[in-house]
Motif scaffolding. Structure first.
Motif, PDB file in Angstrom:
ATOM      1  N   VAL A  92      42.591  29.002  10.180  1.00 61.08           N
ATOM      2  CA  VAL A  92      42.719  28.517   8.801  1.00 61.08           C
ATOM      3  C   VAL A  92      43.079  27.040   8.780  1.00 61.08           C
ATOM      4  N   LEU A  93      44.018  26.627   9.623  1.00 61.38           N
ATOM      5  CA  LEU A  93      44.441  25.224   9.649  1.00 61.38           C
ATOM      6  C   LEU A  93      43.316  24.302  10.116  1.00 61.38           C
ATOM      7  N   TYR A  94      42.463  24.774  11.005  1.00 59.00           N
ATOM      8  CA  TYR A  94      41.306  23.985  11.441  1.00 59.00           C
ATOM      9  C   TYR A  94      40.173  24.012  10.413  1.00 59.00           C
ATOM     10  N   GLY A  95      40.235  24.943   9.455  1.00 58.99           N
ATOM     11  CA  GLY A  95      39.162  25.054   8.468  1.00 58.99           C
ATOM     12  C   GLY A  95      37.957  25.815   8.957  1.00 58.99           C
ATOM     13  N   LEU A  96      38.148  26.719   9.914  1.00 58.62           N
ATOM     14  CA  LEU A  96      37.032  27.498  10.451  1.00 58.62           C
ATOM     15  C   LEU A  96      36.722  28.683   9.532  1.00 58.62           C
ATOM     16  N   PRO A  97      35.457  29.112   9.482  1.00 56.08           N
ATOM     17  CA  PRO A  97      35.093  30.225   8.603  1.00 56.08           C
ATOM     18  C   PRO A  97      35.536  31.568   9.177  1.00 56.08           C
ATOM     19  N   LEU A  98      36.299  32.313   8.405  1.00 52.25           N
ATOM     20  CA  LEU A  98      36.758  33.636   8.819  1.00 52.25           C
ATOM     21  C   LEU A  98      36.298  34.671   7.795  1.00 52.25           C
ATOM     22  N   PRO A  99      35.886  35.843   8.235  1.00 49.15           N
ATOM     23  CA  PRO A  99      35.546  36.909   7.285  1.00 49.15           C
ATOM     24  C   PRO A  99      36.808  37.438   6.609  1.00 49.15           C
ATOM     25  N   ASN A 100      36.676  37.841   5.368  1.00 46.09           N
ATOM     26  CA  ASN A 100      37.833  38.328   4.615  1.00 46.09           C
ATOM     27  C   ASN A 100      38.495  39.531   5.278  1.00 46.09           C
ATOM     28  N   ARG A 101      37.720  40.306   6.019  1.00 52.63           N
ATOM     29  CA  ARG A 101      38.263  41.549   6.571  1.00 52.63           C
ATOM     30  C   ARG A 101      39.345  41.308   7.624  1.00 52.63           C
ATOM     31  N   VAL A 102      39.385  40.125   8.247  1.00 54.65           N
ATOM     32  CA  VAL A 102      40.381  39.888   9.299  1.00 54.65           C
ATOM     33  C   VAL A 102      41.569  39.061   8.813  1.00 54.65           C
ATOM     34  N   ILE A 103      41.460  38.467   7.640  1.00 59.67           N
ATOM     35  CA  ILE A 103      42.537  37.603   7.163  1.00 59.67           C
ATOM     36  C   ILE A 103      43.743  38.457   6.769  1.00 59.67           C
ATOM     37  N   ASP A 104      44.906  38.070   7.258  1.00 61.48           N
ATOM     38  CA  ASP A 104      46.132  38.782   6.902  1.00 61.48           C
ATOM     39  C   ASP A 104      47.190  37.778   6.458  1.00 61.48           C
ATOM     40  N   ARG A 105      48.377  38.268   6.146  1.00 61.80           N
ATOM     41  CA  ARG A 105      49.440  37.415   5.618  1.00 61.80           C
ATOM     42  C   ARG A 105      50.429  37.007   6.703  1.00 61.80           C
ATOM     43  N   SER A 106      50.115  37.321   7.940  1.00 59.78           N
ATOM     44  CA  SER A 106      51.024  36.988   9.037  1.00 59.78           C
ATOM     45  C   SER A 106      50.845  35.542   9.477  1.00 59.78           C
ATOM     46  N   THR A 107      51.892  35.007  10.103  1.00 61.96           N
ATOM     47  CA  THR A 107      51.819  33.708  10.760  1.00 61.96           C
ATOM     48  C   THR A 107      51.660  33.968  12.254  1.00 61.96           C
ATOM     49  N   HIS A 108      50.543  33.515  12.814  1.00 63.70           N
ATOM     50  CA  HIS A 108      50.225  33.774  14.218  1.00 63.70           C
ATOM     51  C   HIS A 108      50.588  32.538  15.042  1.00 63.70           C
ATOM     52  N   VAL A 109      51.396  32.749  16.089  1.00 64.66           N
ATOM     53  CA  VAL A 109      51.844  31.631  16.911  1.00 64.66           C
ATOM     54  C   VAL A 109      51.761  32.013  18.380  1.00 64.66           C
ATOM     55  N   ILE A 110      51.794  30.990  19.225  1.00 65.67           N
ATOM     56  CA  ILE A 110      51.758  31.176  20.665  1.00 65.67           C
ATOM     57  C   ILE A 110      52.798  30.263  21.293  1.00 65.67           C
TER      58      ILE A 110
END
Length: 309
Positions: A92-110
């Motif tokens: 999302v931060l890079y602006g890449l296209p994602l399908p709606n089915r995988v988008i969630d409300r979590s914050t993903h970090v590494i």
């Protein structure tokens, strides 16, 4: 490895997270934080103002969702400074296209800290000993190359190709990687999750693709048994002394295929440009086929077959 992407920048009003330790510097008190009309708690111990006045650095294309992801990630970094944006958050931060089915409300970090634990709702931590990162509008994000392979298990083949097309293009603030880097990473990695899927995607990622719908149309053509069209073939137009590049085409038979989004229909300026563009292509002997989200693709398949045999 760490790199910085230098792209056109903008500033928008957005919340800047702060902790209890910042209250005095900001002129707030702990008692004031109880006023929910003025403050919102993002994570335990991290707050934002509900009516911010601070301008933050962001891409020119940033929307409300981008700013929301930035706020949540920045808030979490106040608690865990070693983390880097990962997976869906990074996309999302890079602006890449994602399908709606995988988008969630979590914050993903590494993080490369093997001892780090984050037990917070809607936070997903991945630990890895080594990965590349990019500084993107003052945000540490996993590199575009590593991100592509991290997304492979979550996306279908065509969705991963669309992400790859976008990642190596100049859309948004790209490119954030290159086809050469992606292929080199695949070859050098002894283990990759969904390696076969990633390799299938790498075989079909193309440079200079302008939009996810162009990717979709190109893959639809291939999936329906037609030869792969050229992305943005060059057409020299003698009338104006310029070179045009239709979305897709078959130069050997002078057939161009254009995908038209809604802005082609609603913008009078774009509509005029489209008319002139089509006229110039036809003046050079090209046939122009147009596709939109309203196109009957079964009928379009018959039409395309009449030209391609």
């Amino acid at each position: 490895m760490r790199r910085t992407i230098l792209s056109p920048a903008d500033f928008q009003t957005a919340p800047v997270p702060f902790t209890n330790n910042d209250l005095k510097a900001r002129g707030f008190t702990k008692f004031a934080l109880q006023d929910k009309s003025r403050f919102t708690q993002v994570f335990r111990g991290v707050w934002i103002e509900t009516a911010p006045s601070t301008m933050v650095l962001c891409p020119p294309w940033a929307d409300r969702n981008w700013l929301k992801q930035r706020t949540k990630f920045s808030a979490l970094r106040l608690l865990h400074p070693s983390i880097v944006a990962d997976s869906l958050t990074a996309a999302v931060l890079y602006g890449l296209p994602l399908p709606n089915r995988v988008i969630d409300r979590s914050t993903h970090v590494i993080s490369d800290d093997p001892y780090l634990r984050i037990r917070r709702a809607r936070v997903r931590l991945r630990r890895r000993a080594a990965f590349d990162r990019t500084d993107f509008y003052d945000l540490p994000i996993i590199s575009g190359t590593d991100l592509f392979f991290a997304l492979a298990p979550q996306l279908y083949d065509n969705e991963l190709i669309a992400v790859g097309d976008a990642a190596i293009s100049r859309r948004r603030s790209g490119p954030i990687t290159s086809l050469e880097l992606l292929r080199a990473h695949a070859e050098a990695s002894g283990y990759l999750r969904e390696r076969k899927k990633a390799e299938r995607a790498l075989a079909l990622i193309r440079e200079t693709v302008d939009s996810p719908r162009e990717t979709w149309l190109r893959l639809w053509i291939i999936d329906n048994g037609f030869p792969e069209p050229v992305v943005h073939p060059s057409v020299d137009c003698s009338l104006v002394g310029a070179t045009l590049h239709p979305d897709l085409g078959y130069p050997d038979i002078k057939l161009a295929i254009e995908y038209e989004g809604d802005h082609h229909r609603t913008s009078s300026i774009q509509f005029g440009v489209d008319i002139e563009r089509r006229q110039l292509l036809e003046a050079e002997g090209w046939v122009v086929l147009r596709v939109s989200k309203r196109t009957d693709m079964a009928r379009f398949k018959q039409l395309l077959a009449s030209y391609l045999g």
